[in-house]
Motif scaffolding. Sequence first.
Motif, mmCIF file in Angstrom:
data_model
loop_
_atom_site.group_PDB
_atom_site.id
_atom_site.type_symbol
_atom_site.label_atom_id
_atom_site.label_comp_id
_atom_site.label_asym_id
_atom_site.label_seq_id
_atom_site.Cartn_x
_atom_site.Cartn_y
_atom_site.Cartn_z
ATOM 1 N N ASN A 55 0.828 -1.211 0.000
ATOM 2 C CA ASN A 55 0.000 0.000 0.000
ATOM 3 C C ASN A 55 0.858 1.255 0.000
ATOM 4 O O ASN A 55 0.549 2.225 -0.701
ATOM 5 N N ASP A 56 1.936 1.248 0.768
ATOM 6 C CA ASP A 56 2.852 2.395 0.791
ATOM 7 C C ASP A 56 3.494 2.600 -0.577
ATOM 8 O O ASP A 56 3.597 3.735 -1.063
ATOM 9 N N LEU A 57 3.922 1.496 -1.198
ATOM 10 C CA LEU A 57 4.528 1.588 -2.527
ATOM 11 C C LEU A 57 3.521 2.096 -3.547
ATOM 12 O O LEU A 57 3.840 2.945 -4.382
ATOM 13 N N TRP A 58 2.282 1.597 -3.481
ATOM 14 C CA TRP A 58 1.224 2.043 -4.369
ATOM 15 C C TRP A 58 1.010 3.545 -4.239
ATOM 16 O O TRP A 58 0.945 4.274 -5.239
ATOM 17 N N LYS A 62 1.743 6.162 -7.155
ATOM 18 C CA LYS A 62 0.577 6.911 -7.628
ATOM 19 C C LYS A 62 0.863 8.404 -7.657
ATOM 20 O O LYS A 62 0.332 9.132 -8.494
ATOM 21 N N GLY A 63 1.716 8.863 -6.765
ATOM 22 C CA GLY A 63 2.081 10.278 -6.717
ATOM 23 C C GLY A 63 2.823 10.754 -7.958
ATOM 24 O O GLY A 63 2.905 11.956 -8.211
ATOM 25 N N PHE A 64 3.376 9.841 -8.742
ATOM 26 C CA PHE A 64 4.095 10.207 -9.954
ATOM 27 C C PHE A 64 3.185 10.405 -11.156
ATOM 28 O O PHE A 64 3.599 10.904 -12.192
ATOM 29 N N PHE A 65 1.912 9.991 -11.046
ATOM 30 C CA PHE A 65 1.034 10.040 -12.226
ATOM 31 C C PHE A 65 -0.210 10.829 -11.960
ATOM 32 O O PHE A 65 -0.745 11.110 -11.046
#
Length: 65
Positions: A55-58, A62-65
Amino acid sequence: MDFDDLTPEEKAILESFRKLSQSQKKAVTASKESFINWIKTSVSWVWDKIKGYANDLWSWLKGFF
């Protein structure tokens, strides 16, 4: 690899696996899905950590797109 060098999660998985009967070990290692289901039920706190990392990685990606 030495047992003392493993993480607490890795040690917990191995210790739980060692407690299984031979037939249970075969069932757990029959497929990746069987192994994952075994972790989810037998070492659920490890699964919860894995989900947390995912979830942290997601969220980070997600912050990059």
